[in-house]
Enzyme design. Sequence first.
Site, PDB file in Angstrom:
ATOM      1  N   LYS A 115       2.311  -0.216  15.298  1.00 29.50           N
ATOM      2  CA  LYS A 115       3.711  -0.507  15.415  1.00 29.50           C
ATOM      3  C   LYS A 115       4.306  -1.823  15.889  1.00 29.50           C
ATOM      4  O   LYS A 115       5.420  -1.855  16.472  1.00 29.50           O
ATOM      5  CB  LYS A 115       4.188   0.926  16.296  1.00 29.50           C
ATOM      6  CG  LYS A 115       4.046   2.176  15.637  1.00 29.50           C
ATOM      7  CD  LYS A 115       5.076   2.199  14.592  1.00 29.50           C
ATOM      8  CE  LYS A 115       4.989   3.310  13.691  1.00 29.50           C
ATOM      9  NZ  LYS A 115       4.732   3.050  12.376  1.00 29.50           N
ATOM     10  N   TYR A 145       4.011   6.693  10.032  1.00 31.39           N
ATOM     11  CA  TYR A 145       3.405   5.400  10.117  1.00 31.39           C
ATOM     12  C   TYR A 145       4.062   4.419   9.123  1.00 31.39           C
ATOM     13  O   TYR A 145       3.992   3.117   9.487  1.00 31.39           O
ATOM     14  CB  TYR A 145       2.121   5.891   9.263  1.00 31.39           C
ATOM     15  CG  TYR A 145       1.071   4.783   8.896  1.00 31.39           C
ATOM     16  CD1 TYR A 145       0.178   4.396   9.973  1.00 31.39           C
ATOM     17  CD2 TYR A 145       0.781   4.086   7.630  1.00 31.39           C
ATOM     18  CE1 TYR A 145      -0.791   3.263   9.956  1.00 31.39           C
ATOM     19  CE2 TYR A 145      -0.174   3.239   7.536  1.00 31.39           C
ATOM     20  CZ  TYR A 145      -0.830   2.813   8.592  1.00 31.39           C
ATOM     21  OH  TYR A 145      -2.079   1.805   8.321  1.00 31.39           O
ATOM     22  N   HIS A 158       0.994  -1.223   0.039  1.00 24.86           N
ATOM     23  CA  HIS A 158       0.199   0.039  -0.042  1.00 24.86           C
ATOM     24  C   HIS A 158       0.946   1.562   0.064  1.00 24.86           C
ATOM     25  O   HIS A 158       1.607   1.384   1.052  1.00 24.86           O
ATOM     26  CB  HIS A 158      -0.742   0.137   1.215  1.00 24.86           C
ATOM     27  CG  HIS A 158      -1.966  -1.266   1.155  1.00 24.86           C
ATOM     28  ND1 HIS A 158      -2.912  -1.000   0.628  1.00 24.86           N
ATOM     29  CD2 HIS A 158      -1.566  -2.245   1.906  1.00 24.86           C
ATOM     30  CE1 HIS A 158      -3.708  -2.387   0.661  1.00 24.86           C
ATOM     31  NE2 HIS A 158      -2.817  -3.069   1.339  1.00 24.86           N
ATOM     32  N   PRO A 198      -2.892  -0.900  19.006  1.00 23.78           N
ATOM     33  CA  PRO A 198      -2.862  -1.240  17.626  1.00 23.78           C
ATOM     34  C   PRO A 198      -3.062  -0.029  16.438  1.00 23.78           C
ATOM     35  O   PRO A 198      -2.640  -0.274  15.351  1.00 23.78           O
ATOM     36  CB  PRO A 198      -3.725  -2.487  17.434  1.00 23.78           C
ATOM     37  CG  PRO A 198      -4.957  -2.172  18.406  1.00 23.78           C
ATOM     38  CD  PRO A 198      -3.994  -1.465  19.753  1.00 23.78           C
ATOM     39  N   TYR A 210      -8.997   4.292   7.989  1.00 27.62           N
ATOM     40  CA  TYR A 210      -9.161   4.394   9.438  1.00 27.62           C
ATOM     41  C   TYR A 210     -10.106   5.421   9.569  1.00 27.62           C
ATOM     42  O   TYR A 210     -10.393   6.558   8.981  1.00 27.62           O
ATOM     43  CB  TYR A 210      -7.644   5.167  10.073  1.00 27.62           C
ATOM     44  CG  TYR A 210      -6.590   4.063  10.086  1.00 27.62           C
ATOM     45  CD1 TYR A 210      -5.733   3.775   9.046  1.00 27.62           C
ATOM     46  CD2 TYR A 210      -6.140   3.821  11.290  1.00 27.62           C
ATOM     47  CE1 TYR A 210      -4.711   2.926   9.080  1.00 27.62           C
ATOM     48  CE2 TYR A 210      -5.035   2.913  11.420  1.00 27.62           C
ATOM     49  CZ  TYR A 210      -4.304   2.519  10.384  1.00 27.62           C
ATOM     50  OH  TYR A 210      -3.411   1.513  10.461  1.00 27.62           O
TER      51      TYR A 210
END
Length: 388
Positions: A294, A382, A72, A290, A200
């Site tokens: 990480k 991220y 991604h 979560p 998200y």
Amino acid sequence: MRTQVGIIGAGPAGLALARMLHLQGISSIIIENRTRDYIENRIRAGLIEHWAADMLTDIGVGERMKREGMVHWGTNIAINGEIHHLDFKALLNKRITIYGQQEVVKDLVERRLADGGELLFEVSDVSVDDLKTDKPKIRFTHDGQPKEIECDFIAGCDGYHGISRPSFPADILTVYERDYPFGWLGILSDSPPPDHDLIYSYTDEGFALYTMRSPTVSRLYLQCDHDEDVANWPDAKIWEHLHRRLGGGRKLQEGKILQKSVTAMRSFVVEPMQYGRLFLAGDSAHIVPPTGAKGMNLAFADVVKLSRAIEGFYKKQNNELLENNSKACLRRVWNAQRFSWWMTQIMHRFPDETPFDHRRQLSDLRYIVSSEAAMKSLAEQYTGLPID
Ligand code: APR
Ligand code: PHB
């Protein structure tokens, strides 16, 4: 038994460490209290940072991830149904890979066995001793027999519930922790994800995350109560909430629910990560919520540092990296804690929030999806900062 590095725990941390050491000609024995079948099938998170995917390839376990992992170059953030795409490629030329943690574990176990390395499953009564000497020991029972491994170093890679951290003298450790007043209900569904990239989704009803394991299998999460009983979430209720929290014109296809579980959300760190010749790595030393994805990446970062430090000891008779290992690991750990806390507080509804908190949070979300500098900052963290 005798080895250079005794490794407790065959999770991502212990298995990757064994492989890195093997590549340097350093011997190790891994002991694991579960069965091979259990560790290879336990469903966990599955997001691999840019550098970590490259690292897995470099250590020779990236082949199946390259074939089956889903790459991604961006992600989606939804605010009450309005979807915004963050383009990591344009922002930073960085990617993340979705590949289940248990798949990483399978690849590492296979590699370990092909290397002819020792990996003992179903051990019990594990304890450590002589940690302040240069010949620390691991004792355990295997096949009904008491065993002892004499090592130069012990790597405590046995996760949050392991014995390594509790083996530190009580006055050595400082614990830093925070519980969140919610959990995640996670399902694995035999249905395609609603978008190519992850979503998200912040909604006034609570958070939802739409991720995947393959083009035909979705991994879907819903914010729920901290001690939620899965029995309170029949399939129809789960789908209803997942539909409501999606928005953005995306269609969510329902499928057979293959797995359902609740994870409480917490942040946890112990300092230091070393006592004598025992070094902690991964979940044995820290837990992150979560939301920032990480957990597995931090476990890998710890063992990259630890393997370099051990290599420095054997190849250059240099103790410096070993002595600094805890400090070096904790710097990255705290950065990941900060990011994971920030992602968590920005994405969830808090039961005790004030109207001011709610307005501020919405404004924070709007800033992230409208400022290129903010998007770049999120993307950099991220997709994973490089290891120093
Ligand atoms: N003796 C031997 N092995 C043990 C013991 C023990 N006393 N206690 C626990 N173990 C094993 C567990 O069965 C597990 O296989 O140690 C392993 C620890 O693995 P993980 O929990 O996967 O921890 P780690 O390798 O640090 O990886 C961190 O796991 O929970 C996720 O989100 C987290 O992705 C992150 C990753
Ligand atoms: C997952 O795919 O399981 C996953 C992805 C991203 C997260 C958490 C979990 O932030």
